[in-house]
Write an enzyme that holds these catalytic residues in place. Structure first.
Site, PDB file in Angstrom:
ATOM      1  N   ASP A  54       0.829  -1.210   0.000  1.00  0.00           N
ATOM      2  CA  ASP A  54       0.000   0.000   0.000  1.00  0.00           C
ATOM      3  C   ASP A  54       0.862   1.257   0.000  1.00  0.00           C
ATOM      4  OD1 ASP A  54      -2.395  -1.268  -0.014  1.00  0.00           O
ATOM      5  OD2 ASP A  54      -3.111  -0.464   1.895  1.00  0.00           O
ATOM      6  N   GLU A  79      -3.924   7.229   2.760  1.00  0.00           N
ATOM      7  CA  GLU A  79      -4.289   6.462   3.948  1.00  0.00           C
ATOM      8  C   GLU A  79      -3.059   6.098   4.776  1.00  0.00           C
ATOM      9  OE1 GLU A  79      -6.464   2.888   3.047  1.00  0.00           O
ATOM     10  OE2 GLU A  79      -6.814   2.503   5.175  1.00  0.00           O
ATOM     11  N   ASP A 153      -6.283   6.363  -2.081  1.00  0.00           N
ATOM     12  CA  ASP A 153      -6.406   5.075  -1.389  1.00  0.00           C
ATOM     13  C   ASP A 153      -5.705   4.067  -2.297  1.00  0.00           C
ATOM     14  OD1 ASP A 153      -6.983   2.787  -0.048  1.00  0.00           O
ATOM     15  OD2 ASP A 153      -9.062   3.310   0.354  1.00  0.00           O
ATOM     16  N   ILE A 155      -5.033   0.804  -2.213  1.00  0.00           N
ATOM     17  CA  ILE A 155      -5.880  -0.367  -2.503  1.00  0.00           C
ATOM     18  C   ILE A 155      -7.035  -0.341  -1.515  1.00  0.00           C
ATOM     19  CG2 ILE A 155      -6.069  -2.886  -2.663  1.00  0.00           C
ATOM     20  CD1 ILE A 155      -3.042  -2.996  -3.050  1.00  0.00           C
ATOM     21  N   ASP A 156      -8.217  -0.014  -2.000  1.00  0.00           N
ATOM     22  CA  ASP A 156      -9.389  -0.083  -1.135  1.00  0.00           C
ATOM     23  C   ASP A 156      -9.891  -1.530  -1.135  1.00  0.00           C
ATOM     24  OD1 ASP A 156     -11.427   0.982   0.515  1.00  0.00           O
ATOM     25  OD2 ASP A 156     -12.806   0.905  -1.178  1.00  0.00           O
ATOM     26  N   THR A 158      -8.870  -3.939   1.046  1.00  0.00           N
ATOM     27  CA  THR A 158      -7.658  -4.763   1.167  1.00  0.00           C
ATOM     28  C   THR A 158      -7.986  -6.199   1.552  1.00  0.00           C
ATOM     29  OG1 THR A 158      -7.273  -3.056   2.821  1.00  0.00           O
ATOM     30  CG2 THR A 158      -5.372  -3.815   1.614  1.00  0.00           C
ATOM     31  N   ASP A 303     -11.369   7.136   0.908  1.00  0.00           N
ATOM     32  CA  ASP A 303     -12.311   6.152   0.338  1.00  0.00           C
ATOM     33  C   ASP A 303     -13.298   6.821  -0.622  1.00  0.00           C
ATOM     34  OD1 ASP A 303     -11.502   3.896   1.943  1.00  0.00           O
ATOM     35  OD2 ASP A 303     -12.679   4.700   3.614  1.00  0.00           O
TER      36      ASP A 303
HETATM   37  C1  2IP Z   1     -12.084  -0.090   3.872  1.00  0.00           C
HETATM   38  C2  2IP Z   1     -12.776  -1.036   2.928  1.00  0.00           C
HETATM   39  C3  2IP Z   1     -13.862  -1.740   3.680  1.00  0.00           C
HETATM   40  C4  2IP Z   1     -14.939  -0.756   4.136  1.00  0.00           C
HETATM   41  C5  2IP Z   1     -14.276   0.370   4.937  1.00  0.00           C
HETATM   42  C6  2IP Z   1     -13.080   0.992   4.221  1.00  0.00           C
HETATM   43  O1  2IP Z   1     -10.899   0.396   3.283  1.00  0.00           O
HETATM   44  O2  2IP Z   1     -13.300  -0.388   1.797  1.00  0.00           O
HETATM   45  O3  2IP Z   1     -14.372  -2.724   2.858  1.00  0.00           O
HETATM   46  O4  2IP Z   1     -15.880  -1.441   4.898  1.00  0.00           O
HETATM   47  O5  2IP Z   1     -15.223   1.354   5.170  1.00  0.00           O
HETATM   48  O6  2IP Z   1     -12.481   1.969   5.010  1.00  0.00           O
HETATM   49  P1  2IP Z   1     -17.171  -2.188   4.268  1.00  0.00           P
HETATM   50  O7  2IP Z   1     -16.680  -3.171   3.247  1.00  0.00           O
HETATM   51  O8  2IP Z   1     -17.876  -2.801   5.426  1.00  0.00           O
HETATM   52  O9  2IP Z   1     -17.952  -1.084   3.621  1.00  0.00           O
HETATM   53  P2  2IP Z   1      -9.481  -0.453   3.325  1.00  0.00           P
HETATM   54  O10 2IP Z   1      -9.709  -1.800   2.783  1.00  0.00           O
HETATM   55  O11 2IP Z   1      -8.611   0.416   2.432  1.00  0.00           O
HETATM   56  O12 2IP Z   1      -9.050  -0.442   4.759  1.00  0.00           O
HETATM   57 CA    CA Z   2      -9.990   2.265   1.963  1.00  0.00          CA
END
Ligand code: 2IP
Ligand code: CA
Length: 378
Positions: A54, A79, A153, A155-156, A158, A303
């Site tokens: 990341d 992030e 971000d 990799i969202d 993850t 995000d």
């Molecule tokens: C996370 C990821 C999660 C999400 C959370 C984000 O970012 O997108 O999936 O939760 O809000 O902050 P959910 O899937 O319950 O919506 P990361 O993977 O970058 O930590």
């Molecule tokens: Ca994210």
């Protein structure tokens, strides 16, 4: 602005390459999936490899954008922090160097001498992808880099990236979890107002090359500034213009009261669940859901900034849910999320949390129906 958009599309593609390489190359993949804890933990190894991947992506984007637009260098946020401390108390700063060899040497120090992994990673970081989106050329928007800031971000979703389940996406259907939920998100906002003005989303794992060449990605972009509203995707066909049909996408961990309220508003079959905050907003952008509702402060500026810009370009947006519920004038521009000011009373990542929850929407009348239904229910 065409230059900036072209550069962001290019660095997002490079980021997607790094994300794919980490899964495709065995020496990197082993590091990605192994979670070392307790006695197994190598104290010389800087945190976990997932975080390193990341950080490397984020620093690569920061390096490339800062080099081309020096006015933006101090306003590129993400992030991750690039300063690590390993188990021996040694502090290491991960940066992208001028040459591939230097970057490989630096990465080898944080990978405890694993030169194969360091070289593979450095190679992906320093390789320039050939193709950029020609539809982004010739874009004229009266903004200068000195007015703009960036949220990254790397990799969202993850957890979906690590788990790595492969799903064949079906046209027009939302797919709740899997590698396709992992997204590279780069959002640009106006420093003065905090409005998102440009966004690039890269989905590194969109489909598999039928000829066996591995994963292929897909990218999306949008610009929304004054009279200029452009998006790489058209507004979904057959827009209901606020009519009876309504569908929502939620996090599976959403509060029961919100799930129930939306099930009775939309009909139980029209409430779907999906992983990834970015992926859920992308579902709204693509018309796979009309709204994404989140009652908790569990997403952050990195995000939402990029996909928010695309929704604005399509005539929608992302509002702060609590503020909108409390506002006497209902949903409006005043409750849209902004990206320039931290939550002053919070510490750490929470300074940049979307604390009041959110609703992402394409159509304002649909947003109003959702807000009307949720009033007094949560
Ligand atoms: C996370 C990821 C999660 C999400 C959370 C984000 O970012 O997108 O999936 O939760 O809000 O902050 P959910 O899937 O319950 O919506 P990361 O993977 O970058 O930590
Ligand atoms: Ca994210």
């Amino acid at each position: 602005m065409a230059d900036l958009l072209r550069l962001l599309l290019q660095v997002a593609e490079k980021a997607a390459n790094v994300a794919r390489v980490c899964r495709q190359e065995a020496p990197l993949f082993q590091l990605l999936v192994q979670e070392k804890t307790g006695d197994d933990k190598n104290k010389k190894f800087v945190q976990d490899f997932k975080t390193l991947a990341d950080v490397v992506i984020q620093e690569m984007i920061r390096h490339n954008v800062g080099a081309k637009f020096p006015e933006m260098a101090g306003f590129i946020h993400g992030e991750e922090s690039n300063k690590f401390e390993n188990g021996l108390g040694e502090s290491v700063t991960v940066t992208v160097c001028a040459t591939e060899q230097e970057t490989a040497a630096l990465l080898a120090t944080v990978l405890d001498g694993n030169r194969t992994a360091a070289s593979l990673l450095a190679q992906a970081i320093h390789q320039n992808p050939a193709s950029v989106d020609p539809s982004a050329d010739g874009l004229a928007v009266p903004l200068s880099p000195s007015e703009l800031g960036i949220w990254i971000d790397p990799i969202d979703a993850t957890s979906q990236y690590i788990e790595g389940r492969e799903e064949a996406l079906e046209e027009g259907h939302l797919s709740p979890s899997g590698l396709h939920c992992a997204l590279v998100l780069i959002g640009v906002y106006l420093r003065s107002t905090g409005r998102p003005v440009m966004g690039v989303i890269n989905q590194p794992f969109n489909h598999k090359d039928p000829a066996g060449g591995g994963w292929r990605g897909r990218h999306f972009w949008g610009v929304s500034c004054g009279d200029v509203n452009l998006c790489s995707l058209p507004r979904p066909k057959g827009e209901s213009q606020g009519g009876p049909g309504l569908s929502a996408v939620l996090s599976s961990s959403e509060k029961q009261a919100v799930k129930d309220t939306l099930a009775s508003l939309c009909g139980p079959d029209n409430v779907k669940y999906a992983s990834g905050a970015g992926y859920k907003i992308l579902c709204v952008i693509q018309g796979l859901a009309d709204v994404y509702v989140l009652s908790e402060g569990s997403t952050f500026k990195w995000d939402s900034c990029a996909p928010h810009a695309l929704l604005r370009a399509l005539g929608g947006g992302v509002v702060d849910l609590n503020k909108t519920l409390q506002s006497s004038c209902g949903a409006g521009d005043q409750t849209e999320l902004t990206y320039h000011q931290p939550n002053a009373e919070c510490k750490g990542a929470d300074r940049w949390a979307n604390r009041g929850g959110l609703v992402a929407y394409r159509d304002c009348s649909q947003l109003n129906r959702v807000i009307g239904a949720l009033k007094g229910k949560m």
